[in-house]
Design an enzyme around this catalytic site. Structure first.
Site, PDB file in Angstrom:
ATOM      1  N   HIS A 138      -3.703   3.952 -37.010  1.00 23.11           N
ATOM      2  CA  HIS A 138      -5.106   4.251 -37.296  1.00 23.11           C
ATOM      3  C   HIS A 138      -5.241   5.767 -37.446  1.00 23.11           C
ATOM      4  CE1 HIS A 138      -9.446   4.617 -36.461  1.00 23.11           C
ATOM      5  NE2 HIS A 138      -9.540   3.325 -36.704  1.00 23.11           N
ATOM      6  N   ASP A 191      -1.807   3.903 -28.104  1.00 18.50           N
ATOM      7  CA  ASP A 191      -3.187   3.628 -28.498  1.00 18.50           C
ATOM      8  C   ASP A 191      -3.406   2.125 -28.301  1.00 18.50           C
ATOM      9  OD1 ASP A 191      -5.363   2.731 -29.938  1.00 18.50           O
ATOM     10  OD2 ASP A 191      -4.942   3.909 -31.729  1.00 18.50           O
ATOM     11  N   GLN A 219      -6.567  -1.980 -29.812  1.00 19.38           N
ATOM     12  CA  GLN A 219      -6.585  -3.386 -30.227  1.00 19.38           C
ATOM     13  C   GLN A 219      -5.941  -4.305 -29.194  1.00 19.38           C
ATOM     14  OE1 GLN A 219      -8.143  -4.702 -32.774  1.00 19.38           O
ATOM     15  NE2 GLN A 219      -8.783  -2.747 -33.632  1.00 19.38           N
ATOM     16  N   LYS A 255     -14.107  -2.698 -27.987  1.00 18.04           N
ATOM     17  CA  LYS A 255     -13.172  -3.690 -28.569  1.00 18.04           C
ATOM     18  C   LYS A 255     -12.780  -4.730 -27.525  1.00 18.04           C
ATOM     19  CE  LYS A 255     -11.683  -0.568 -32.018  1.00 18.04           C
ATOM     20  NZ  LYS A 255     -11.966  -0.732 -33.421  1.00 18.04           N
ATOM     21  N   CYS A 284      -8.977   2.356 -41.929  1.00 16.13           N
ATOM     22  CA  CYS A 284      -8.576   3.646 -41.329  1.00 16.13           C
ATOM     23  C   CYS A 284      -7.061   3.731 -41.183  1.00 16.13           C
ATOM     24  CB  CYS A 284      -9.245   3.871 -39.965  1.00 16.13           C
ATOM     25  SG  CYS A 284     -11.015   3.996 -40.081  1.00 16.13           S
TER      26      CYS A 284
HETATM   27  N1  PMP Z   1      -6.968   2.891 -32.820  1.00 21.01           N
HETATM   28  C1  PMP Z   1      -7.041   1.648 -33.279  1.00 21.01           C
HETATM   29  C2  PMP Z   1      -5.778   0.838 -33.386  1.00 21.01           C
HETATM   30  C3  PMP Z   1      -8.264   1.107 -33.654  1.00 21.01           C
HETATM   31  O1  PMP Z   1      -8.339  -0.141 -34.114  1.00 21.01           O
HETATM   32  C4  PMP Z   1      -9.431   1.895 -33.538  1.00 21.01           C
HETATM   33  C5  PMP Z   1     -10.786   1.378 -33.973  1.00 21.01           C
HETATM   34  N2  PMP Z   1     -10.772   0.697 -35.173  1.00 21.01           N
HETATM   35  C6  PMP Z   1      -9.304   3.189 -33.050  1.00 21.01           C
HETATM   36  C7  PMP Z   1      -8.060   3.650 -32.690  1.00 21.01           C
HETATM   37  C8  PMP Z   1     -10.483   4.078 -32.862  1.00 21.01           C
HETATM   38  O2  PMP Z   1     -11.319   3.557 -31.887  1.00 21.01           O
HETATM   39  P1  PMP Z   1     -12.786   4.153 -31.662  1.00 21.01           P
HETATM   40  O3  PMP Z   1     -13.423   4.226 -33.004  1.00 21.01           O
HETATM   41  O4  PMP Z   1     -13.423   3.167 -30.748  1.00 21.01           O
HETATM   42  O5  PMP Z   1     -12.612   5.493 -31.037  1.00 21.01           O
END
Ligand code: PMP
Length: 414
Positions: free
Chosen positions: A131, A208, A211, A234, A372
């Site tokens: 991401h 990270d 998910q 999430k 993203c």
């Molecule tokens: N890492 C991953 C794997 C994600 O799926 C996401 C959110 N789509 C993020 C980071 C960023 O999370 P947040 O927007 O809640 O900060």
């Protein structure tokens, strides 16, 4: 085709669905099918009520006042930290730092740890499927420090290439930053092996977990990573709250990255001293309701049989994959056999955005676009995909609705 919702003996999906008020509505004249939980999950009554109870009954700022409401708010806020610490297997609650979410957690590490540890010629390794929030903060700090961010290759099926990673490792690698589960493909990365590989050359490893937290029990100590980041929204909690977990000795040695109230011990123009963990990283009034709501989300998940939840989710995904194989022209992205919660695909001859819009007209919510993860999309040479993502409240009948919806899309577009 079996279209009845199959229930696991220990997990009754209808009972769980009843706890999510938002799911019981019509969208565009059809019962809502929410298949966008990888973007954000829906919230159970327990979470909604915890937030509402705080604002209705004991809203007050934390840590600062000697009155009843402030004391009650502080207890609930810190109690939530303890719940989260237990939930992720942290030895102490002080290692749980509240942030706005995964993005802010990673920015905290990149600014504070990265800003003091990375120097000219150092290397930060990041898999190509990450991401953007696990790429861009490293690029920003690397640009300031003269370090380099390098991409760890990802195979065609969407797995981190561990052999390639092993070949990239040397003593200039200071950090490996890797997602636990890919949001774009659903691949469950072999994080234990990645931690071991990184540590083999003395690098730090950040995971990270955005998910992962909703899908499987996490134990950060057993995993052995140095940092673990995730977002409340999430995992059935509210938006605006997240967590950075770190190894105690690392966090203690890191400088604060934002200054202000709460994070100080003493302030004088001659010099300021900072609080210990976790407050040195929590400048300003925190998201009190968010933390309390996240604590309630932990209670919600703890009230379920997690292994039965996992079986249910895996059944949904297997069923979706099986059905996708019978759709003419459907190309699936992310074909790893270790996959959680995500079906990423394109219908040949169509644009992902059109598919998303036509599904929405049938009450089916999916996400379309690059998720993203532009470097990954570049590798697949597609601008984006359609992503259906599943959570514990989804049913086989909803998977059926998705595929009936796709048939309709095909009939409209061809
Ligand atoms: N890492 C991953 C794997 C994600 O799926 C996401 C959110 N789509 C993020 C980071 C960023 O999370 P947040 O927007 O809640 O900060």
């Amino acid at each position: 085709m079996n279209t009845t919702a199959r229930k696991s003996p220990a997990f009754d999906v209808e009972t769980v669905r009843a706890e999510f008020p938002i799911l019981h509505q019509e969208v565009n004249g059809q019962p809502l099918v929410y298949l966008d939980s990888a973007a954000t999950s829906q919230k159970p009554n327990m979470v909604i009520d915890a937030i509402s109870d705080y604002y209705r009954g004991y809203n007050a700022n934390v840590h600062r006042a000697a009155h009843y409401l402030a004391d009650k708010a502080t207890c609930a806020f810190e109690d939530a930290r303890i719940k989260v610490a237990d939930f992720i297997g942290s030895t102490t609650p002080e290692q749980v730092i509240w942030t706005r979410g995964t993005t802010e957690s990673i920015n905290l590490v990149s600014n504070s740890w990265g800003g003091t540890h990375l120097t000219e010629g150092d290397r930060v390794l990041v898999p190509a499927l990450e991401h953007h929030s696990n790429i861009v903060p490293w690029q920003m700090v690397a640009a300031r420090c003269g370090a380099r961010v390098e991409e760890i290759p990802v195979t065609d099926v969407g797995e981190v290439d561990l052999d390639a990673l092993a070949n990239m490792l040397d003593n200039r690698v200071r950090l490996v930053a890797c997602g636990h589960i890919s949001n774009a493909l659903g691949t469950v990365n072999p994080v234990e092996e990645i931690v071991e590989l990184g540590h083999g050359v003395g690098a730090m490893v950040l995971i990270d977990g955005a998910q992962a937290v909703a899908h499987a029990p996490i134990n950060v100590e057993a995993l052995g990573c140095d940092f673990y980041a995730f977002s409340g929204h999430k995992m059935f909690g509210p938006t605006g709250i997240g967590v950075l977990w770190g190894k105690r000795e690392l966090l203690e040695a890191m400088p604060p990255w934002q200054g202000g109230g709460e994070m100080i011990e003493t302030v004088a123009f001659a010099g300021t001293t900072y609080q210990g963990l976790p407050y040195r990283f929590e400048a300003g009034t925190p998201d009190i309701a968010g933390a309390i709501g996240l604590g309630a989300a932990v209670d919600f998940l703890n009230s379920l049989d997690r292994s039965a939840v996992n079986t249910h989710e895996q059944d949904l995904l297997n069923y979706a994959v099986e059905r996708s194989e019978n759709v003419e022209g459907l190309v699936r992205y992310g074909r790893s056999h270790v996959n959680a919660g995500v079906l990423s695909f394109l219908l040949s001859g169509t644009h992902a955005a059109d598919v998303g819009t036509l599904l929405d007209q049938q009450g089916i919510a999916v996400r379309t676009g690059h998720h993203c993860a532009q470097p990954l999309m570049a590798q697949y040479q597609v601008p984006g995909t359609v992503r259906a993502s599943f959570a514990l409240y989804n049913t086989r009948a909803e998977v059926d609705r998705l595929f009936e919806g796709l048939e309709k899309v095909r009939s409209l577009l061809f």
